[in-house]
Design a protein around this motif. Structure first.
Motif, PDB file in Angstrom:
ATOM      1  N   TYR A 117      72.085   9.370  86.935  1.00 61.36           N
ATOM      2  CA  TYR A 117      71.064  10.428  86.935  1.00 61.36           C
ATOM      3  C   TYR A 117      69.685   9.857  86.609  1.00 61.36           C
ATOM      4  CZ  TYR A 117      74.473  14.203  87.336  1.00 61.36           C
ATOM      5  OH  TYR A 117      75.436  15.047  87.797  1.00 61.36           O
ATOM      6  N   LEU A 118      69.653   8.942  85.644  1.00 61.99           N
ATOM      7  CA  LEU A 118      68.360   8.356  85.257  1.00 61.99           C
ATOM      8  C   LEU A 118      67.806   7.514  86.405  1.00 61.99           C
ATOM      9  CD1 LEU A 118      69.186   7.400  81.557  1.00 61.99           C
ATOM     10  CD2 LEU A 118      67.520   9.109  82.307  1.00 61.99           C
ATOM     11  N   GLY A 144      63.073  13.824  81.844  1.00 62.56           N
ATOM     12  CA  GLY A 144      63.099  15.294  81.969  1.00 62.56           C
ATOM     13  C   GLY A 144      63.688  15.717  83.300  1.00 62.56           C
ATOM     14  N   ILE A 145      63.317  14.994  84.346  1.00 63.43           N
ATOM     15  CA  ILE A 145      63.859  15.296  85.681  1.00 63.43           C
ATOM     16  C   ILE A 145      65.373  15.049  85.684  1.00 63.43           C
ATOM     17  CG2 ILE A 145      63.870  14.519  88.100  1.00 63.43           C
ATOM     18  CD1 ILE A 145      60.805  13.879  87.647  1.00 63.43           C
ATOM     19  N   ALA A 146      65.785  13.930  85.074  1.00 65.17           N
ATOM     20  CA  ALA A 146      67.223  13.612  85.013  1.00 65.17           C
ATOM     21  C   ALA A 146      67.976  14.704  84.253  1.00 65.17           C
ATOM     22  CB  ALA A 146      67.417  12.260  84.335  1.00 65.17           C
ATOM     23  N   ILE A 147      67.371  15.190  83.163  1.00 63.00           N
ATOM     24  CA  ILE A 147      68.019  16.262  82.379  1.00 63.00           C
ATOM     25  C   ILE A 147      68.203  17.506  83.251  1.00 63.00           C
ATOM     26  CG2 ILE A 147      67.653  17.883  80.455  1.00 63.00           C
ATOM     27  CD1 ILE A 147      66.259  15.547  78.957  1.00 63.00           C
ATOM     28  N   ALA A 148      67.152  17.828  84.018  1.00 59.73           N
ATOM     29  CA  ALA A 148      67.203  19.021  84.871  1.00 59.73           C
ATOM     30  C   ALA A 148      68.247  18.863  85.975  1.00 59.73           C
ATOM     31  CB  ALA A 148      65.817  19.279  85.465  1.00 59.73           C
ATOM     32  N   VAL A 149      68.265  17.682  86.598  1.00 58.16           N
ATOM     33  CA  VAL A 149      69.202  17.457  87.711  1.00 58.16           C
ATOM     34  C   VAL A 149      70.645  17.470  87.205  1.00 58.16           C
ATOM     35  CG1 VAL A 149      69.931  15.799  89.477  1.00 58.16           C
ATOM     36  CG2 VAL A 149      67.489  16.206  89.072  1.00 58.16           C
ATOM     37  N   ALA A 150      70.849  16.828  86.033  1.00 55.43           N
ATOM     38  CA  ALA A 150      72.216  16.723  85.484  1.00 55.43           C
ATOM     39  C   ALA A 150      72.764  18.084  85.087  1.00 55.43           C
ATOM     40  CB  ALA A 150      72.205  15.788  84.279  1.00 55.43           C
ATOM     41  N   LYS A 151      71.896  19.073  84.989  1.00 58.74           N
ATOM     42  CA  LYS A 151      72.353  20.398  84.565  1.00 58.74           C
ATOM     43  C   LYS A 151      72.955  21.192  85.736  1.00 58.74           C
ATOM     44  CE  LYS A 151      70.718  24.192  81.651  1.00 58.74           C
ATOM     45  NZ  LYS A 151      69.553  24.783  80.995  1.00 58.74           N
TER      46      LYS A 151
END
Lengths: 235, 460
Positions: A117-118, A144-151
């Motif tokens: 994801y990162l 932050g983008i990775a956090i959003a995508v991983a959700k």
């Protein structure tokens, strides 16, 4: 029809200012809606209302058919949010921050998945094990983008998400948004960046003094026309 | 529960990263261990002194046997013979020294007037008395709140000021759960620390494993919860970290310094106590005046109190011991109302403080811990009453020798009564203190919850 994201006569009155006046908006799955407007136009207030961070004075915001005000916790399962300036726990690494926020969202990933994801978000491999306190704004934005995508959210709420990203990273982010949109994710993005809005948006809205004054499909406008339209409303 | 645990464990990582807090917590642990050492050392010193007293009394008897090799006048023996009224501490006293450092834990007694002897004690360094005891109770009551403040002043404001809160609350996590997990982690840390320190102190002091262990732990737990409640309440105001820190330190100053100070002034004014010097001067005047009064008058006053000795021989000599001890005792009798007023006054002050200590949970906790440890004022007054009864017993032992004019032999020394008194815990005071702490706790948490309900957390 149930929209992924909907506002019905949404209004927010602060003691000293009418921030949003009667917003009506429907966004479907796979749609990328870009909201343009000057500072103080009401873009962030709109996002805060969809996040449930502020309560509407009148009307209602809906996420996946659920009224935000009365389902503050449930709606957060369906949305991901990237603020203009992503702030993370500075003493944790990028990887640890992603693991923490993903676990709060209910996902337990293996390290290899987190790294993927990162990498997808464009964070350099050598940075993932460094403390976030040493990151630049752009690197934090990528986490932050990775956090959003991983959700794996149904809705992405983005508040100036490319702020701090270099042009290459911004392009990669646009590409990522297109991919997510094709997978059915609805995107609501507040931005100043007219060209980015034209590039990734399926519809664009212009907000002035808390009022959504115009909404157009981006397919019917070129970048110059969109700029002219925006400037028209801003004067 | 899963999310709560994730937040809880994350707090542990945040705590480990905050070196200042780790250092402060370690410092409080060390200070607590020093407090335990201080308390056990002080009580150990007192126990050692008390253990040496029988040898001193024995040495005194041996000296008297040398001085008076033949059967002697009991008056001579009573005058020179020293015995002790001793106040043994409970093992709990090591944890909360209370008034054991300022009040005498033994009284050296002769057959003379009691009042002059009852208040005679070793001199103590006034500067040391001013600084107070550095026992475990002091650490728990006065320093633990500061640790709680340091850990909790930025309970939510830290995330807010760092800008993390919007991203955190964009997850399916309620603000209440975030606050709850943060509080729970800090609570576990502080209570764990208090539990470890209390456990070490109890083991070191070898306290008996009875209900008092539970009472001590309950008091400490509720007291810490009260301070966490204040942190929760201040967090509910949703102000910045600087405001929270100033507000909480201000509350500490008010509850730990200002209210106790004002209460002391109020109680002193509301419950005046006769000056001890007044009592001492009056007793000395009465005793010294006894030399000049006609013996018949003195003896008649004495016989009115003790008619059983009225039929003893009429005094014709210039000096006899039974007359001497009669006016010594009449000296005590003359200041009896003052002595009663003095102890009553002290008790009334104590009771007034106990009635008003809901104003400051710090006073409440301290008085409750002292009561549990048997180191409070009522225990000391009970010891004084016991010493007074012992003096009565001594008089009752010597009077037959004096009034029947029986010679005091070496074998009679062994018949002399001895004294011992061991503190006991004032459990009812401790339980009342627990009840008041529970009420204080209810008030702060209810106010905090109302505040959070009235003003939902704004992550911006």
């Amino acid at each position: 029809m149930t929209y992924i994201l909907e506002a019905k006569d949404l209004r927010k009155q602060y003691p000293d200012k009418l921030a949003l006046q009667g917003l009506n908006l429907q966004i479907e799955a796979g749609e990328v809606f870009c909201l343009l407007g000057q500072n103080g136009a009401g873009k962030s207030t709109t996002i805060n209302l969809f996040l449930g961070f502020v309560q509407p004075t009148a009307g209602a915001a809906y996420i996946n058919g659920l009224e935000v005000a009365s389902n503050a916790l449930r709606i957060k399962q369906y949305l991901a949010y990237i603020p203009e300036n992503v702030m993370l726990y500075p003493h944790l690494t990028g990887l640890e921050n992603l693991a923490l926020f993903s676990s709060l969202a209910g996902f337990k990933y293996k390290e290899s998945e987190l790294l993927a994801y990162l990498a997808q978000a464009g964070l350099p491999v050598e940075a993932v094990q460094r403390r976030v306190g040493t990151y630049s704004k752009g690197m934090r934005q990528k986490v932050g983008i990775a956090i959003a995508v991983a959700k794996h959210a149904k809705v992405l709420l983005l508040d100036e998400p490319t702020s701090g990203l270099d042009p290459k990273a911004s392009n990669e982010f646009s590409e990522l948004l297109r991919q997510l949109s094709q997978q059915g994710t609805a995107v609501f993005m507040a931005t100043h960046d007219i060209f980015r809005a034209k590039e990734v948006g399926t519809r664009v809205g212009i907000m002035r003094e808390g009022e959504l004054v115009d909404v157009r499909p981006t397919a019917l406008l070129n970048a110059n026309e969109l700029e002219q339209l925006y400037l028209h409303y801003m004067h | 529960m899963r999310v709560f645990w994730i937040l809880f464990t994350a707090e542990w990582r945040h705590f480990k990263a905050a070196r200042g807090l780790v250092l402060l917590t370690s410092l409080v642990l060390l200070v607590g261990l020093y407090g335990i050492y201080y308390g056990t050392t002080e009580i150990g010193r007192q126990r050692q002194h008390l253990a040496e007293l029988p040898a001193l009394a024995h040495h005194n008897v041996e000296e008297l046997k040398t001085k008076f090799p033949e059967p002697a006048d009991a008056g001579e023996i009573g005058y020179y013979h020293t015995t002790f009224a001793v106040h043994h501490p409970t093992p709990w006293a090591s944890l909360s020294l209370g008034q054991r450092d300022v009040n005498p834990y033994y009284v050296k007694l002769r057959l003379l007037g009691l009042q002059g002897q009852l208040y005679a004690s070793e001199n103590v360094n006034p500067a040391k008395v001013l600084s107070g005891n550095f026992d475990l109770a002091f650490v728990l009551v006065y320093l633990f709140p500061l640790l709680i403040i340091a850990l909790s002043f930025n309970l939510l404001s830290s995330e807010k000021e760092q800008g993390i809160l919007p991203l955190l609350l964009a997850q399916p996590v309620s603000a209440a759960l975030v606050v709850g997990a943060k509080l729970a982690f800090r609570l576990a840390l502080v209570l764990g620390l208090a539990l470890v320190l209390s456990g070490v102190a109890m083991l070191w002091a070898r306290v008996p494993l009875d209900g008092r262990v539970g009472l001590w732990l309950a008091l400490v737990m509720l007291y810490c919860l009260f301070w966490f409640g204040l942190a929760f309440l201040v967090t509910g105001l949703q102000r910045n970290s600087a405001f929270n820190a100033v507000a909480l330190v201000g509350l500490w100053l008010v509850l730990v310094v200002l209210v106790p100070g004002l209460l002391n002034v109020y109680v002193s004014a509301a419950r005046p106590v006769p000056q001890g010097i007044e009592l001492t001067v009056k007793q000395r005047e009465e005793i010294h005046g006894g030399w000049d009064k006609p013996k018949t008058e003195t003896m008649n006053r004495f016989f009115a109190l003790y008619p059983q000795w009225r039929d003893t021989t009429t005094i014709k000599e210039h000096f006899v011991w039974r007359w001497y001890y009669a006016f010594q005792h009449l000296g005590d009798q003359s200041v009896q109302p003052l002595a009663v007023a003095y102890t009553d006054g002290l008790r009334q002050r104590y009771e007034l403080v106990n009635r008003l200590n809901w104003l400051s949970p710090a006073i409440n906790a301290q008085t409750s811990l002292n009561a549990l440890a048997g180191t409070d004022l009522p225990t000391h007054l009970a010891f004084q009453r016991s010493a007074t009864r012992y003096h009565d017993t001594l008089r009752a032992f010597y009077y037959p020798y004096l009034f029947r004019q029986v010679a005091f032999t070496h074998a009679d020394y062994a018949k002399e009564p001895t004294h011992t008194f061991t503190s006991s815990s004032e459990i009812s005071t401790t339980i009342r203190g627990l009840g008041k702490l529970l009420v204080s706790l209810g008030v702060v948490y209810a106010a905090g919850l109302l505040l959070f309900r009235a003003r939902p957390i704004n992550p911006r």
